[in-house]
Design a protein around this motif. Sequence first.
Motif, PDB file in Angstrom:
ATOM      1  N   TRP A 175      31.649   8.753  23.431  1.00 19.52           N
ATOM      2  CA  TRP A 175      31.796   7.506  24.182  1.00 19.52           C
ATOM      3  C   TRP A 175      33.267   7.151  24.296  1.00 19.52           C
ATOM      4  CZ3 TRP A 175      27.852   5.518  26.775  1.00 19.52           C
ATOM      5  CH2 TRP A 175      26.579   5.885  26.394  1.00 19.52           C
ATOM      6  N   GLY A 176      33.602   6.476  25.384  1.00 19.82           N
ATOM      7  CA  GLY A 176      34.965   6.024  25.584  1.00 19.82           C
ATOM      8  C   GLY A 176      35.860   7.091  26.168  1.00 19.82           C
ATOM      9  N   THR A 177      35.279   8.142  26.709  1.00 19.09           N
ATOM     10  CA  THR A 177      36.066   9.207  27.321  1.00 19.09           C
ATOM     11  C   THR A 177      35.572   9.423  28.743  1.00 19.09           C
ATOM     12  OG1 THR A 177      34.552  10.983  26.704  1.00 19.09           O
ATOM     13  CG2 THR A 177      36.224  10.354  25.079  1.00 19.09           C
ATOM     14  N   LYS A 178      36.095  10.434  29.395  1.00 15.23           N
ATOM     15  CA  LYS A 178      35.653  10.773  30.737  1.00 15.23           C
ATOM     16  C   LYS A 178      34.226  11.305  30.745  1.00 15.23           C
ATOM     17  CE  LYS A 178      40.240  11.608  32.495  1.00 15.23           C
ATOM     18  NZ  LYS A 178      41.143  12.534  33.158  1.00 15.23           N
ATOM     19  N   MET A 179      33.654  11.544  29.590  1.00 11.74           N
ATOM     20  CA  MET A 179      32.294  12.048  29.493  1.00 11.74           C
ATOM     21  C   MET A 179      31.256  10.937  29.581  1.00 11.74           C
ATOM     22  SD  MET A 179      32.364  15.262  29.278  1.00 11.74           S
ATOM     23  CE  MET A 179      33.533  16.560  28.981  1.00 11.74           C
ATOM     24  N   ASP A 180      31.689   9.681  29.744  1.00 15.05           N
ATOM     25  CA  ASP A 180      30.747   8.566  29.797  1.00 15.05           C
ATOM     26  C   ASP A 180      29.656   8.776  30.837  1.00 15.05           C
ATOM     27  OD1 ASP A 180      31.911   7.201  27.756  1.00 15.05           O
ATOM     28  OD2 ASP A 180      32.876   5.693  29.003  1.00 15.05           O
ATOM     29  N   PHE A 181      30.013   9.326  31.992  1.00 16.26           N
ATOM     30  CA  PHE A 181      29.015   9.559  33.033  1.00 16.26           C
ATOM     31  C   PHE A 181      27.976  10.564  32.555  1.00 16.26           C
ATOM     32  CE2 PHE A 181      27.343  11.845  36.676  1.00 16.26           C
ATOM     33  CZ  PHE A 181      26.772  10.795  37.373  1.00 16.26           C
ATOM     34  N   ASP A 182      28.409  11.635  31.897  1.00 17.11           N
ATOM     35  CA  ASP A 182      27.480  12.629  31.363  1.00 17.11           C
ATOM     36  C   ASP A 182      26.550  12.012  30.333  1.00 17.11           C
ATOM     37  OD1 ASP A 182      28.588  14.610  32.928  1.00 17.11           O
ATOM     38  OD2 ASP A 182      29.884  15.380  31.341  1.00 17.11           O
ATOM     39  N   ILE A 183      27.091  11.163  29.497  1.00 10.99           N
ATOM     40  CA  ILE A 183      26.283  10.508  28.475  1.00 10.99           C
ATOM     41  C   ILE A 183      25.271   9.575  29.129  1.00 10.99           C
ATOM     42  CG2 ILE A 183      26.315   8.963  26.493  1.00 10.99           C
ATOM     43  CD1 ILE A 183      29.192  10.059  25.976  1.00 10.99           C
ATOM     44  N   ALA A 184      25.713   8.804  30.107  1.00 14.70           N
ATOM     45  CA  ALA A 184      24.804   7.890  30.794  1.00 14.70           C
ATOM     46  C   ALA A 184      23.670   8.660  31.460  1.00 14.70           C
ATOM     47  CB  ALA A 184      25.565   7.057  31.815  1.00 14.70           C
ATOM     48  N   ALA A 185      23.989   9.795  32.064  1.00 16.07           N
ATOM     49  CA  ALA A 185      22.962  10.622  32.704  1.00 16.07           C
ATOM     50  C   ALA A 185      22.006  11.184  31.659  1.00 16.07           C
ATOM     51  CB  ALA A 185      23.608  11.750  33.495  1.00 16.07           C
ATOM     52  N   LEU A 186      22.541  11.619  30.536  1.00 10.67           N
ATOM     53  CA  LEU A 186      21.716  12.148  29.461  1.00 10.67           C
ATOM     54  C   LEU A 186      20.787  11.064  28.911  1.00 10.67           C
ATOM     55  CD1 LEU A 186      21.127  14.602  27.627  1.00 10.67           C
ATOM     56  CD2 LEU A 186      22.861  13.688  26.070  1.00 10.67           C
ATOM     57  N   VAL A 187      21.314   9.871  28.722  1.00  3.85           N
ATOM     58  CA  VAL A 187      20.512   8.764  28.203  1.00  3.85           C
ATOM     59  C   VAL A 187      19.402   8.395  29.189  1.00  3.85           C
ATOM     60  CG1 VAL A 187      20.596   6.284  27.681  1.00  3.85           C
ATOM     61  CG2 VAL A 187      22.260   7.841  26.642  1.00  3.85           C
ATOM     62  N   ALA A 188      19.738   8.306  30.473  1.00  5.74           N
ATOM     63  CA  ALA A 188      18.718   7.987  31.483  1.00  5.74           C
ATOM     64  C   ALA A 188      17.645   9.070  31.533  1.00  5.74           C
ATOM     65  CB  ALA A 188      19.362   7.812  32.854  1.00  5.74           C
ATOM     66  N   THR A 189      18.066  10.323  31.467  1.00 11.05           N
ATOM     67  CA  THR A 189      17.116  11.425  31.447  1.00 11.05           C
ATOM     68  C   THR A 189      16.251  11.353  30.195  1.00 11.05           C
ATOM     69  OG1 THR A 189      18.635  12.814  32.697  1.00 11.05           O
ATOM     70  CG2 THR A 189      16.889  13.943  31.506  1.00 11.05           C
ATOM     71  N   GLY A 190      16.872  11.002  29.079  1.00 11.82           N
ATOM     72  CA  GLY A 190      16.132  10.876  27.824  1.00 11.82           C
ATOM     73  C   GLY A 190      15.112   9.763  27.864  1.00 11.82           C
TER      74      GLY A 190
ATOM     75  N   SER B  54       4.990  14.558  38.141  1.00 11.01           N
ATOM     76  CA  SER B  54       5.636  13.407  38.762  1.00 11.01           C
ATOM     77  C   SER B  54       6.875  13.034  37.964  1.00 11.01           C
ATOM     78  CB  SER B  54       4.672  12.218  38.834  1.00 11.01           C
ATOM     79  OG  SER B  54       4.368  11.766  37.538  1.00 11.01           O
ATOM     80  N   SER B  55       7.765  12.312  38.590  1.00  9.61           N
ATOM     81  CA  SER B  55       9.022  11.975  37.942  1.00  9.61           C
ATOM     82  C   SER B  55       9.399  10.534  38.256  1.00  9.61           C
ATOM     83  CB  SER B  55      10.124  12.911  38.452  1.00  9.61           C
ATOM     84  OG  SER B  55      11.354  12.555  37.899  1.00  9.61           O
ATOM     85  N   THR B  56       9.961   9.864  37.279  1.00  5.97           N
ATOM     86  CA  THR B  56      10.498   8.525  37.471  1.00  5.97           C
ATOM     87  C   THR B  56      11.978   8.594  37.163  1.00  5.97           C
ATOM     88  OG1 THR B  56       8.417   7.533  36.764  1.00  5.97           O
ATOM     89  CG2 THR B  56      10.373   6.125  36.729  1.00  5.97           C
ATOM     90  N   ASN B  57      12.802   8.229  38.136  1.00  5.31           N
ATOM     91  CA  ASN B  57      14.243   8.268  37.945  1.00  5.31           C
ATOM     92  C   ASN B  57      14.793   6.851  37.942  1.00  5.31           C
ATOM     93  OD1 ASN B  57      14.421  11.114  38.015  1.00  5.31           O
ATOM     94  ND2 ASN B  57      14.272  11.056  40.237  1.00  5.31           N
ATOM     95  N   THR B  58      15.706   6.608  37.051  1.00 10.00           N
ATOM     96  CA  THR B  58      16.380   5.328  36.987  1.00 10.00           C
ATOM     97  C   THR B  58      17.872   5.599  37.044  1.00 10.00           C
ATOM     98  OG1 THR B  58      14.623   4.445  35.602  1.00 10.00           O
ATOM     99  CG2 THR B  58      16.709   3.233  35.630  1.00 10.00           C
ATOM    100  N   ALA B  59      18.566   4.918  37.944  1.00  8.15           N
ATOM    101  CA  ALA B  59      20.002   5.137  38.066  1.00  8.15           C
ATOM    102  C   ALA B  59      20.698   3.804  38.300  1.00  8.15           C
ATOM    103  CB  ALA B  59      20.288   6.088  39.216  1.00  8.15           C
TER     104      ALA B  59
END
Length: 152
Positions: free
Chosen positions: A10-25, A128-133
Amino acid sequence: MTYTSNKLHWGTKMDFDIAALVATGGTALVEIMATDAWSEAKHIIKRLFGRSASGNDDAGFDAELEEARTEVIEARDHGDAQRESELVTEWSSRIRRTVQSNPEASQALIDLIELRKTYRDNGTGDTSSTNTAIANDKSRVYQQGSGQQYNF
């Protein structure tokens, strides 16, 4: 897409990757609650949230998971996509807070996502899939239901 836990800072340029991982999780957690893989997934979910696989201190957490599972099944039975989406948002928030405070939990999150993927790839799960963004400011969100897409 394969995730590796060494990218989660957290707190790096990887925040987007983490957010995507969390949403996928969050989506994976809610989806798997209504499947036959639930008993296997519960052990991973307990690891994710820092609960022991056995022990009386987790009785409250077990009850909470079973209540959430009942809500997911009822939402699906009634075609209530909004309620299912709310549950995805709720669990995604909990996962985000957990991974923020304990980056080691990210491996359990990855395991949960992989379990859902394996379950779906074997043709045993609901496809089926539910996506949240969430997009802020001038950001964009691109979502795809299945398969792989490469943007160069």
